[in-house]
Design a protein around this motif. Structure first.
Motif, PDB file in Angstrom:
ATOM      1  N   ASP A 187     -18.247  45.663  46.000  1.00 22.50           N
ATOM      2  CA  ASP A 187     -17.401  44.507  45.728  1.00 22.50           C
ATOM      3  C   ASP A 187     -16.422  44.362  46.888  1.00 22.50           C
ATOM      4  O   ASP A 187     -16.490  45.122  47.862  1.00 22.50           O
ATOM      5  CB  ASP A 187     -16.664  44.669  44.394  1.00 22.50           C
ATOM      6  CG  ASP A 187     -15.635  45.789  44.411  1.00 22.50           C
ATOM      7  OD1 ASP A 187     -15.505  46.473  45.450  1.00 22.50           O
ATOM      8  OD2 ASP A 187     -14.962  45.976  43.396  1.00 22.50           O
ATOM      9  N   ASP A 247     -11.912  41.720  43.630  1.00 20.23           N
ATOM     10  CA  ASP A 247     -10.698  42.198  42.966  1.00 20.23           C
ATOM     11  C   ASP A 247      -9.513  41.905  43.870  1.00 20.23           C
ATOM     12  O   ASP A 247      -9.566  42.196  45.068  1.00 20.23           O
ATOM     13  CB  ASP A 247     -10.747  43.723  42.756  1.00 20.23           C
ATOM     14  CG  ASP A 247     -11.757  44.131  41.694  1.00 20.23           C
ATOM     15  OD1 ASP A 247     -12.103  43.285  40.850  1.00 20.23           O
ATOM     16  OD2 ASP A 247     -12.190  45.293  41.720  1.00 20.23           O
ATOM     17  N   ASP A 295     -12.359  44.420  47.582  1.00 20.94           N
ATOM     18  CA  ASP A 295     -11.069  44.784  47.004  1.00 20.94           C
ATOM     19  C   ASP A 295      -9.974  44.377  47.977  1.00 20.94           C
ATOM     20  O   ASP A 295      -9.968  44.827  49.121  1.00 20.94           O
ATOM     21  CB  ASP A 295     -10.984  46.302  46.807  1.00 20.94           C
ATOM     22  CG  ASP A 295     -12.136  46.851  45.971  1.00 20.94           C
ATOM     23  OD1 ASP A 295     -12.160  46.561  44.765  1.00 20.94           O
ATOM     24  OD2 ASP A 295     -13.002  47.560  46.534  1.00 20.94           O
TER      25      ASP A 295
HETATM   26 MN    MN Z   1     -13.283  47.090  43.123  1.00 24.71          MN
END
Ligand code: MN
Ligand code: DCP
Ligand code: MG
Length: 325
Positions: free
Chosen positions: A188, A252, A190
């Motif tokens: 992902d 995120d 971040d």
């Molecule tokens: Mn993450």
């Protein structure tokens, strides 16, 4: 499966390592993180060792190898296979693996579904009463389960950072996690946001504006549940680059108070195992380490820079690219 006489024979435990790695992979796939970590530690330990480990007794003397894995090592050496691994091949385990791959589905939920005969993504949609997150997870199942190349993580970061800077050029943003460790593939993206001498309350307004603008630009495609139930200092969702064939990826975003930047950089760089070893080290020194700072008896020791934290723990600074135990 190659024997110890095979290629790349610098480690006499290669066959054992092979099979343990498959178990680790299986537990990662089913999101059984504790077991996956247990196997990861045992594998690391075996890789470091030079002597051939044949019995549970020998194995349990290695650092990071508990009795259960030690017994499995003995089984592998004795029989050349591992029953537990072979049993992961049954249809229910495969269904469980498939379902835990849905964003927002843990092992407990997957198990419940499988027991109720819900074994495919379509079954979940038809009869599993999925949450919104889970529906999104099913819709973009493949893209969300695939790690993205580093360049793509960089491109998504760029979009977020540029949009944030357009709101306030004084913001400081860092791309964290596997990206900051230099990984070639990222699960992902971040991102942490901070600003000198500014309270978190003010940054919350920034986060709201930022996600709104990214939604309008169709960079953010979905908001996930956690976004709605925290104090507003964290956003979790799905984003993609702006070109037509861009893939959906997890993003995120976290707000960090300026004074805590060092502790946050340390924590969100990871990896999780490295973090665990740092926390353990802090504990040994009579302190406590978390994403907000290093504390002794509840009093802050340091939190502003990563260097200060390494210093206070009495260990040499470790650059982010080397924070893989
Ligand atoms: Mn993450
Ligand atoms: N983290 C942690 N413990 C957790 C979850 C996260 O210490 N249980 C920290 C360390 C991670 C960082 O937060 O490196 C970011 O979490 P991610 O889950 O995004 O993990 P990574 O970025 O390291 O890997 P990936 O490429 O899979 O996203
Ligand atoms: Mg990450």
């Amino acid at each position: 499966m190659h024997a110890n006489t095979g290629e790349n024979d610098d480690n006499r435990n290669n066959e054992t390592i092979d099979i343990l790695t498959k178990m680790q992979k299986y537990y990662e796939d089913t999101e059984d993180n504790w077991r996956a970590i247990g196997y990861r530690k045992a594998i690391t330990s075996l890789k470091k060792g030079k002597t051939f480990i044949a019995t549970a007794e020998q194995a349990s003397k290695l650092p990071g190898v508990g009795t259960r894995i030690a017994e499995k090592i003995e089984e592998i050496v004795a029989t050349g296979r591992l029953q537990r691994l072979e049993s992961t091949d049954n249809p229910d385990d495969n269904a469980k693996r498939l379902l835990t791959g849905i964003y927002g589905v843990g092992p407990v939920q997957a198990q419940k579904w499988v027991q109720a005969g819900i074994k495919t993504l379509q079954d979940v949609l038809d009869r599993g009463k999925p949450t919104y997150d889970q529906k999104v997870g099913i819709k973009h199942y493949d893209e969300l389960n695939e790690k993205m190349p580093r360049w793509e993580a960089a491109a998504i970061s760029r979009l977020v950072i540029d949009e944030a800077r357009a709101i306030d050029p004084g913001l400081e943003l860092h791309t964290m996690g596997s990206f900051r460790r230099g990984a070639e593939k990222c699960g992902d993206v971040d991102i942490i946001i901070t600003k000198p001498n500014v309270q978190i309350t003010e940054l919350r307004g920034v986060l709201t504006k930022l996600t709104k603008r990214l939604r309008i630009r169709k960079v953010i495609t979905h908001d996930l549940a956690v976004a709605h139930n925290t104090d507003g200092s964290k956003w979790m969702g799905i984003a993609k680059r702006t070109d037509p064939d861009a893939k959906h990826r997890r993003l995120d975003i976290l707000l960090v108070p300026w004074q805590e930047l060092g502790a946050a950089l340390l924590y969100f760089t990871g990896n999780d195992i490295f973090n665990r070893s740092m926390r353990l080290l802090a504990k040994k020194r009579g302190m406590r380490l978390n994403q907000h700072g290093l504390f002794r008896d509840g009093e802050l020791v340091v939190s502003e820079t990563e260097e200060q934290i390494f210093d206070a723990l009495g260990v040499p600074f470790r650059p982010s690219h080397e924070r893989i135990p």
